[in-house]
Design a protein around this motif. Sequence first.
Motif, PDB file in Angstrom:
ATOM      1  N   GLU A 275       0.407  -1.280   0.150  1.00  0.00           N
ATOM      2  CA  GLU A 275       0.181   0.158  -0.191  1.00  0.00           C
ATOM      3  C   GLU A 275       0.816   1.070  -0.182  1.00  0.00           C
ATOM      4  OE1 GLU A 275      -2.107   1.016   4.161  1.00  0.00           O
ATOM      5  OE2 GLU A 275      -1.119  -1.482   4.255  1.00  0.00           O
ATOM      6  N   ASN A 276       2.047   1.184   0.406  1.00  0.00           N
ATOM      7  CA  ASN A 276       2.748   2.475   0.277  1.00  0.00           C
ATOM      8  C   ASN A 276       3.430   2.487  -1.156  1.00  0.00           C
ATOM      9  OD1 ASN A 276       4.669   0.019  -0.367  1.00  0.00           O
ATOM     10  ND2 ASN A 276       6.011   1.027   0.797  1.00  0.00           N
ATOM     11  N   ARG A 277       2.931   1.628  -1.871  1.00  0.00           N
ATOM     12  CA  ARG A 277       2.794   2.493  -3.671  1.00  0.00           C
ATOM     13  C   ARG A 277       2.409   2.862  -4.127  1.00  0.00           C
ATOM     14  NH1 ARG A 277       3.222  -3.337  -7.224  1.00  0.00           N
ATOM     15  NH2 ARG A 277       4.691  -1.959  -8.597  1.00  0.00           N
ATOM     16  N   PHE A 278       2.873   3.674  -5.495  1.00  0.00           N
ATOM     17  CA  PHE A 278       3.160   5.037  -5.457  1.00  0.00           C
ATOM     18  C   PHE A 278       1.394   4.904  -6.233  1.00  0.00           C
ATOM     19  CE2 PHE A 278       1.753   8.084  -9.629  1.00  0.00           C
ATOM     20  CZ  PHE A 278       1.840   9.397  -8.972  1.00  0.00           C
ATOM     21  N   GLN A 279       0.922   4.297  -6.900  1.00  0.00           N
ATOM     22  CA  GLN A 279      -0.967   4.167  -7.258  1.00  0.00           C
ATOM     23  C   GLN A 279      -1.947   3.682  -6.604  1.00  0.00           C
ATOM     24  OE1 GLN A 279      -1.646   1.227 -10.186  1.00  0.00           O
ATOM     25  NE2 GLN A 279       0.448   2.352 -12.034  1.00  0.00           N
ATOM     26  N   TYR A 280      -1.359   3.344  -5.146  1.00  0.00           N
ATOM     27  CA  TYR A 280      -2.227   2.922  -3.996  1.00  0.00           C
ATOM     28  C   TYR A 280      -2.203   4.384  -3.326  1.00  0.00           C
ATOM     29  CZ  TYR A 280      -2.520  -1.763  -4.641  1.00  0.00           C
ATOM     30  OH  TYR A 280      -3.340  -3.488  -5.153  1.00  0.00           O
TER      31      TYR A 280
ATOM     32  N   LEU B  65      -4.419   6.552  -5.276  1.00  0.00           N
ATOM     33  CA  LEU B  65      -6.151   6.514  -5.808  1.00  0.00           C
ATOM     34  C   LEU B  65      -6.946   6.522  -4.294  1.00  0.00           C
ATOM     35  CD1 LEU B  65      -7.778   5.177  -7.872  1.00  0.00           C
ATOM     36  CD2 LEU B  65      -7.101   2.519  -7.022  1.00  0.00           C
ATOM     37  N   THR B  66      -5.934   5.977  -3.120  1.00  0.00           N
ATOM     38  CA  THR B  66      -6.638   5.948  -2.290  1.00  0.00           C
ATOM     39  C   THR B  66      -6.561   7.612  -1.119  1.00  0.00           C
ATOM     40  OG1 THR B  66      -5.050   5.249  -0.720  1.00  0.00           O
ATOM     41  CG2 THR B  66      -6.227   4.120  -1.387  1.00  0.00           C
ATOM     42  N   ARG B  67      -5.838   8.273  -1.892  1.00  0.00           N
ATOM     43  CA  ARG B  67      -6.001   9.663  -1.906  1.00  0.00           C
ATOM     44  C   ARG B  67      -6.862  10.821  -2.045  1.00  0.00           C
ATOM     45  NH1 ARG B  67      -1.205  13.868  -3.918  1.00  0.00           N
ATOM     46  NH2 ARG B  67      -2.789  13.527  -5.420  1.00  0.00           N
ATOM     47  N   GLY B  68      -7.553  10.299  -2.652  1.00  0.00           N
ATOM     48  CA  GLY B  68      -8.894  10.841  -3.497  1.00  0.00           C
ATOM     49  C   GLY B  68      -8.683  12.252  -4.812  1.00  0.00           C
ATOM     50  N   GLY B  69      -9.415  12.774  -4.562  1.00  0.00           N
ATOM     51  CA  GLY B  69      -9.614  14.416  -5.774  1.00  0.00           C
ATOM     52  C   GLY B  69      -9.287  13.909  -7.205  1.00  0.00           C
ATOM     53  N   ILE B  70      -9.203  12.566  -7.414  1.00  0.00           N
ATOM     54  CA  ILE B  70      -9.125  12.793  -9.374  1.00  0.00           C
ATOM     55  C   ILE B  70     -10.348  12.282  -9.498  1.00  0.00           C
ATOM     56  CG2 ILE B  70      -7.723  11.094 -10.910  1.00  0.00           C
ATOM     57  CD1 ILE B  70      -6.420  10.110  -9.112  1.00  0.00           C
ATOM     58  N   GLY B  71     -10.969  13.535 -10.294  1.00  0.00           N
ATOM     59  CA  GLY B  71     -12.941  13.369 -10.283  1.00  0.00           C
ATOM     60  C   GLY B  71     -13.447  12.498 -10.767  1.00  0.00           C
ATOM     61  N   SER B  72     -12.143  11.552 -12.108  1.00  0.00           N
ATOM     62  CA  SER B  72     -12.942  11.050 -13.312  1.00  0.00           C
ATOM     63  C   SER B  72     -12.808   9.497 -12.604  1.00  0.00           C
ATOM     64  CB  SER B  72     -12.409  10.618 -14.469  1.00  0.00           C
ATOM     65  OG  SER B  72     -11.896  12.248 -15.359  1.00  0.00           O
ATOM     66  N   LEU B  73     -11.737   9.365 -11.248  1.00  0.00           N
ATOM     67  CA  LEU B  73     -12.354   7.758 -10.915  1.00  0.00           C
ATOM     68  C   LEU B  73     -12.577   7.730  -9.850  1.00  0.00           C
ATOM     69  CD1 LEU B  73      -8.277   7.251 -11.051  1.00  0.00           C
ATOM     70  CD2 LEU B  73      -9.631   6.580 -12.881  1.00  0.00           C
ATOM     71  N   LEU B  74     -13.676   6.648  -9.203  1.00  0.00           N
ATOM     72  CA  LEU B  74     -14.411   6.060  -8.196  1.00  0.00           C
ATOM     73  C   LEU B  74     -13.424   6.170  -7.188  1.00  0.00           C
ATOM     74  CD1 LEU B  74     -16.579   2.836  -9.897  1.00  0.00           C
ATOM     75  CD2 LEU B  74     -17.035   5.197  -9.156  1.00  0.00           C
TER      76      LEU B  74
ATOM     77  N   TYR C 181     -12.950  -0.510  -1.314  1.00  0.00           N
ATOM     78  CA  TYR C 181     -13.857  -0.632  -1.316  1.00  0.00           C
ATOM     79  C   TYR C 181     -14.104   0.347  -2.716  1.00  0.00           C
ATOM     80  CZ  TYR C 181     -15.700  -3.308   1.575  1.00  0.00           C
ATOM     81  OH  TYR C 181     -15.976  -4.169   2.577  1.00  0.00           O
ATOM     82  N   TYR C 182     -14.817   0.403  -3.626  1.00  0.00           N
ATOM     83  CA  TYR C 182     -15.118   1.886  -4.760  1.00  0.00           C
ATOM     84  C   TYR C 182     -16.323   2.599  -4.953  1.00  0.00           C
ATOM     85  CZ  TYR C 182     -11.267   0.313  -7.286  1.00  0.00           C
ATOM     86  OH  TYR C 182     -10.023  -0.476  -7.829  1.00  0.00           O
ATOM     87  N   ASP C 183     -16.292   3.897  -3.899  1.00  0.00           N
ATOM     88  CA  ASP C 183     -17.718   4.884  -3.797  1.00  0.00           C
ATOM     89  C   ASP C 183     -18.747   4.843  -4.978  1.00  0.00           C
ATOM     90  OD1 ASP C 183     -20.428   5.794  -3.328  1.00  0.00           O
ATOM     91  OD2 ASP C 183     -19.194   7.342  -1.819  1.00  0.00           O
TER      92      ASP C 183
ATOM     93  N   TYR D 181      -9.944   2.211 -11.362  1.00  0.00           N
ATOM     94  CA  TYR D 181      -9.402   1.781 -11.266  1.00  0.00           C
ATOM     95  C   TYR D 181      -8.246   1.076 -10.371  1.00  0.00           C
ATOM     96  CZ  TYR D 181      -4.117   3.395 -12.395  1.00  0.00           C
ATOM     97  OH  TYR D 181      -2.810   3.435 -12.376  1.00  0.00           O
ATOM     98  N   LYS D 182      -8.205   0.194 -11.022  1.00  0.00           N
ATOM     99  CA  LYS D 182      -7.574  -0.973 -10.098  1.00  0.00           C
ATOM    100  C   LYS D 182      -5.867  -1.690 -10.408  1.00  0.00           C
ATOM    101  CE  LYS D 182      -7.757  -5.806  -8.417  1.00  0.00           C
ATOM    102  NZ  LYS D 182      -7.891  -7.180  -9.290  1.00  0.00           N
ATOM    103  N   PRO D 183      -5.205  -0.893  -9.473  1.00  0.00           N
ATOM    104  CA  PRO D 183      -3.689  -0.414  -9.423  1.00  0.00           C
ATOM    105  C   PRO D 183      -2.938  -1.823 -10.077  1.00  0.00           C
ATOM    106  CG  PRO D 183      -4.392   0.182  -7.802  1.00  0.00           C
ATOM    107  CD  PRO D 183      -5.611   0.124  -7.926  1.00  0.00           C
ATOM    108  N   TYR D 184      -2.207  -1.481 -11.144  1.00  0.00           N
ATOM    109  CA  TYR D 184      -1.053  -2.627 -11.239  1.00  0.00           C
ATOM    110  C   TYR D 184      -1.179  -3.746 -11.703  1.00  0.00           C
ATOM    111  CZ  TYR D 184       2.068   0.803  -8.104  1.00  0.00           C
ATOM    112  OH  TYR D 184       2.226   1.774  -7.478  1.00  0.00           O
TER     113      TYR D 184
END
Length: 362
Positions: free
Chosen positions: A24-29, A32-41, A55-57, A122-125
């Motif tokens: 979970e310390n890898r870049f994409q996680y 993604l979990t930080r949020g704020g990307i309008g196009s992604l769930l 968990y995708y909202d 978006y599913k990382p890696y």
Amino acid sequence: METEYVRSLQTSFCRINLKKKPEENRFQYGILTRGGIGSLLPCTLRYIDGEAFLYYDITSKQNVRSRFERTPIKREWLKEFAKAYERLMNDLGRFLLDERNVVWDPENVYEDVEDMTFSFLYKPYEDHSDSFKRLLEYLVEHIDYEDTELVDAVYRMYDRYEACPGEYLTKQLIKDIFGMGKKTEPETVSVVPVREESDEENIKSFENRKKGLRDFFRYRKKRQDFDEYVNIEESECESPQVAESDDYAEHGFGKTIYLDPSSDRDYEYKLYSMDGRVLWDLNGCDCTIGKKKDEANLILEDKSVSRLHARILHEGEDYYLEDLNSTNGTFKNGVRLASFEKKKLQDADEIKIGKIRLLFKE
């Protein structure tokens, strides 16, 4: 990829089991979990009983497969999708995310039906670039075949993507959608390979072009199986297959005709209010329930009802109740359905839509 739908208070989630503990310390996680990307769930990483889940909202959103299960896709929708696709590609580039990790399957592309905004999973890696073909296959099967320009555009998209996937998505997809109905310039055609001439000739041979395009698509997908079938040696058959003799026709009986066993059944199910009023006569058809006037069949103007809340589907001789990821839930005889879950209806079943109760009865 296996997904499941879960609820927590007033929030709906699409959940994916990661099978093994992620780094979970890898870049994409982290992005993604930080949020704020309008196009992604919006996404969170959770651990339950030693297992890791994403968990995708998806609250108040419809996935494409459910949205167009019984209604055709129009060109306006496709153009809005193209705008969302362009925004998504910009967002991925801005946050240095790999576009191959977007999951394009119809059940994983979501839309808010109120403002026609799209959200992508978006599913990382994990490479899901091949899933875009499945989205195109879904479009070919569900577009409005009364709109010949739309048919031509979607079929061209499918054909060009199949010829050169990566180049097509980066250079030509947006142009094909927004160029719908316009004359194609010669240089545009040469950007990516087009279908073979023999295929084009086959398409034109159909008397009905709209039906022909769809049938030809299905034929291409099954061509290998078809070739194997027609090459089966006659000696492999266990017994000769003989058509019914029509010698008896001269006796005045005429040929035997097939009777559909369901043809004698009268579909007279209706939706009643609890005070006995008929709200909707199903009459062997589907019925979408909600408060969005231009898309729902049965309009329930109540704040507890979602825009597209639930749907009653007619399949064979039976009816099924399906929840459309509603905010306040869909209940059959007091039991809540999960998001996008379908339950078979029986005579005199009680249906609860938000706080409104209906009766499914002949």
